[in-house]
Design a protein around this motif. Structure first.
Motif, PDB file in Angstrom:
ATOM      1  N   SER A 135      -5.256 -12.622   8.125  1.00 60.40           N
ATOM      2  CA  SER A 135      -4.097 -12.096   8.846  1.00 60.40           C
ATOM      3  C   SER A 135      -4.523 -11.317  10.078  1.00 60.40           C
ATOM      4  O   SER A 135      -3.913 -11.428  11.144  1.00 60.40           O
ATOM      5  CB  SER A 135      -3.267 -11.200   7.916  1.00 60.40           C
ATOM      6  N   LEU A 160       2.650 -18.607   7.782  1.00 63.48           N
ATOM      7  CA  LEU A 160       2.771 -17.466   6.864  1.00 63.48           C
ATOM      8  C   LEU A 160       1.754 -16.411   7.236  1.00 63.48           C
ATOM      9  O   LEU A 160       0.572 -16.720   7.405  1.00 63.48           O
ATOM     10  CB  LEU A 160       2.546 -17.930   5.415  1.00 63.48           C
ATOM     11  N   ASP A 162       0.509 -12.773   5.767  1.00 63.15           N
ATOM     12  CA  ASP A 162       0.617 -11.914   4.596  1.00 63.15           C
ATOM     13  C   ASP A 162      -0.377 -10.757   4.695  1.00 63.15           C
ATOM     14  O   ASP A 162      -1.495 -10.848   4.169  1.00 63.15           O
ATOM     15  CB  ASP A 162       0.364 -12.728   3.332  1.00 63.15           C
ATOM     16  N   GLU A 164      -0.524  -8.085   3.134  1.00 66.70           N
ATOM     17  CA  GLU A 164      -0.841  -7.476   1.842  1.00 66.70           C
ATOM     18  C   GLU A 164      -2.133  -8.042   1.258  1.00 66.70           C
ATOM     19  O   GLU A 164      -2.828  -7.361   0.509  1.00 66.70           O
ATOM     20  CB  GLU A 164       0.319  -7.672   0.870  1.00 66.70           C
ATOM     21  N   THR A 165      -2.445  -9.292   1.573  1.00 66.08           N
ATOM     22  CA  THR A 165      -3.705  -9.887   1.116  1.00 66.08           C
ATOM     23  C   THR A 165      -4.673 -10.124   2.272  1.00 66.08           C
ATOM     24  O   THR A 165      -5.801 -10.583   2.043  1.00 66.08           O
ATOM     25  CB  THR A 165      -3.454 -11.236   0.417  1.00 66.08           C
ATOM     26  N   VAL A 283      -1.640 -18.064  -1.771  1.00 66.18           N
ATOM     27  CA  VAL A 283      -1.087 -17.958  -0.420  1.00 66.18           C
ATOM     28  C   VAL A 283      -1.010 -19.340   0.230  1.00 66.18           C
ATOM     29  O   VAL A 283      -0.033 -19.674   0.904  1.00 66.18           O
ATOM     30  CB  VAL A 283      -1.937 -17.000   0.427  1.00 66.18           C
ATOM     31  N   GLU A 292       7.154 -18.911   2.482  1.00 63.45           N
ATOM     32  CA  GLU A 292       7.639 -17.677   1.863  1.00 63.45           C
ATOM     33  C   GLU A 292       6.843 -17.405   0.605  1.00 63.45           C
ATOM     34  O   GLU A 292       6.689 -18.282  -0.253  1.00 63.45           O
ATOM     35  CB  GLU A 292       9.126 -17.780   1.515  1.00 63.45           C
ATOM     36  N   ILE A 293       6.321 -16.189   0.505  1.00 61.89           N
ATOM     37  CA  ILE A 293       5.542 -15.838  -0.678  1.00 61.89           C
ATOM     38  C   ILE A 293       6.301 -14.785  -1.483  1.00 61.89           C
ATOM     39  O   ILE A 293       6.734 -13.758  -0.943  1.00 61.89           O
ATOM     40  CB  ILE A 293       4.132 -15.336  -0.299  1.00 61.89           C
ATOM     41  N   ARG A 295       5.977 -12.576  -4.989  1.00 68.18           N
ATOM     42  CA  ARG A 295       5.005 -12.181  -6.011  1.00 68.18           C
ATOM     43  C   ARG A 295       5.690 -11.626  -7.255  1.00 68.18           C
ATOM     44  O   ARG A 295       6.787 -11.080  -7.185  1.00 68.18           O
ATOM     45  CB  ARG A 295       4.056 -11.123  -5.438  1.00 68.18           C
TER      46      ARG A 295
END
Length: 496
Positions: A135, A160, A162, A164-165, A283, A292-293, A295
């Protein structure tokens, strides 16, 4: 050079024992007595003897990683991201005197667009042109291009992102109908410290480079400010530009996405970190499915088990994730968990701390179940946790403000337990979370921002969307707004 294989041969060397015993007996006779022979079992010694064979291939002669590199290298790409940023062009830009008396909108502080570029790597994970990278390599980019190992270049779209990861998914706009070489995913859970790995990327922009090393450690945390820290540590040389590249095993399968280095100088010092392939696969699948992810949500808060806590809870060692709060009606409550419980394993895999638990849960498929090993009051039991996404808000829990009001253009949502956890608030916290602010709207001009939590308006507590919609639509002379932003509670007054 000969290839060496080993086969075991077993020799019985009882004669060695006998000779030693006879020597002792002779010594005994010289001393005036006779020493009896000891009754010992024959000693068995295992020796390894090399069995030589003629090398069967060029790679066996050279003992080379070349076959793995030939297999994997075409799947690793270079990523070029371009950003356009506003830059103040003035010799007085950093002078507080001019900033104070002339303001940032004066001719002294006019800004101009400035183009910046970043360099990274990526991995093709689907033959249609789907690419995984970091990212931080592509975030905020206005133009992204990739170059294959054979130097072909393609424009790509960001499917995408992300944070967060620290993973992102790109897709090549037009492959010309050609299938691209996609890499296969390995199960990162079977990695062990000491396993040989190869890192492939584009360090410092010099071109595709391969380095080798071993897995130095697993489940590393405290490396990046991400929500799912669970890194593979390797001593394979990783440098700036390697970010987003592949960490592969000797079968040519992806075990991780290289993402960070530990360095005081910016160069490799033998401490690199990679995101495990099991998380990368989640991912990548989300990117393949549309971008769209979603969790799984535990519906509980956890903390690290310290040595003191372990002793007080009668735990053998300070490991696991301790439940500190449970959301009413959430998955954790329905699984029978309660504050004070310590989750020690998920699906038979040991959980060392909350980061490990979050990682394991995040890689579970929605709609499945997770088996949790739990300790409560010194007693062990098993709980079945439903793997679910946070519940989506109903239309009645959302308020969109329109009309002639300072809040026009803002959309607010009731603070649900899941949203409260995202904001690090208690599950029973009340308020309205601003989820959208239209550009150029009165709400934006007033200074309202996405993520703000409105606690009260003119002394009226914002307990639900209906109260917010009715109050925010009023015409008043002055607004007293109490809101929470970035963890701080702010009280402000604006004209109506």
């Amino acid at each position: 050079m000969h290839m060496i294989f080993f086969r075991k041969i077993v020799l019985t060397v009882a004669g060695v024992v006998v000779l030693g015993a006879l020597a002792s007996a002779a010594a005994g006779e010289r001393a005036g007595g006779v020493a009896p022979l000891p009754q010992q079992a024959p000693v068995r010694i295992e020796l390894a003897q090399a069995e030589r064979q003629v090398p069967q291939s060029r790679e066996q002669v050279q003992l080379s990683f070349a076959p793995v590199v030939r297999q994997v290298a075409p799947s690793v790409v270079n990523v070029y991201a371009t950003r356009v940023e506003e830059q103040v062009v003035s010799p007085f830009a950093n002078d507080p005197f001019f900033q104070r008396f002339f303001g940032e909108r004066s001719p002294f502080f006019q800004s101009r667009p400035r183009e910046s570029r970043s360099l990274g790597s990526g991995v093709i994970v689907d033959s249609t042109g789907l690419i995984l990278t970091n990212s931080h390599v592509v975030s905020g980019a206005t133009d992204i291009r990739i170059a294959l190992a054979d130097r072909r270049e393609f424009a790509v779209d960001l499917v995408l992102d992300d944070p967060e990861t620290d993973l992102a998914v790109l897709r090549i706009r037009d492959t010309g109908g050609v299938e691209l070489p996609a890499i296969a995913f390995a199960d990162s859970d079977v990695l062990e410290v000491g396993d040989l790995v190869l890192a492939i990327g584009n360090p410092f922009g010099v071109g595709q480079t391969v380095t080798s090393g071993i897995v130095s450690a697993l489940a590393r945390t405290g490396v990046e400010a991400s929500d799912y820290e669970f890194f593979i540590q390797t001593d394979a040389a990783i440098n700036p530009g390697n970010s987003g590249g592949a960490l592969v095993d000797l079968d040519g399968r992806l075990v991780g996405i290289n993402t960070a280095i530990y360095s005081r100088t910016g160069g490799s010092v033998g401490i690199g970190f990679a995101i495990p392939s099991n998380m990368a696969a989640v991912v990548a699948q989300a990117g393949l499915a549309g971008g769209e992810i979603v969790r799984p949500w535990l519906g509980a808060k956890t903390q690290v088990v310290s040595a003191d806590i372990a002793e007080s809870l009668q735990l053998a060692s300070p490991t696991g994730a301790m439940i500190t709060d449970v959301a009413p009606g959430g998955p954790a409550e329905r699984a029978g968990l309660r504050p004070g419980d310590v989750v020690t394993a998920i699906d038979g895999v040991t959980v060392e701390d909350p980061s490990a638990f979050n990682f394991r849960l995040a890689t579970k498929q929605l709609g499945s179940e997770a088996r949790l090993a739990v300790m409560r009051g010194g007693q062990a039991f098993e709980a079945t946790l439903p793997v679910e996404a946070p519940s989506q808000p109903e239309e009645s829990q959302i308020a969109r403000i329109t009309g002639n009001t300072r809040f026009a253009g803002a959309t607010g949502q009731e603070l649900t337990p899941a949203l409260a956890q995202e904001q690090d608030l208690p599950f029973d916290a009340r308020g309205i979370v601003i989820t959208e602010v239209e550009e150029g709207s009165p709400a934006e001009a007033m200074g309202l921002a996405t993520g703000d939590i409105i606690l009260s308006l003119n002394g009226i507590e914002m307990t639900d969307a209906g109260t917010f919609a009715e109050t925010a639509s009023r015409r008043v002379r002055t607004w007293e707004i109490v809101l929470q932003r970035d963890g701080r509670v702010v009280r402000t007054y604006v004209s109506g």
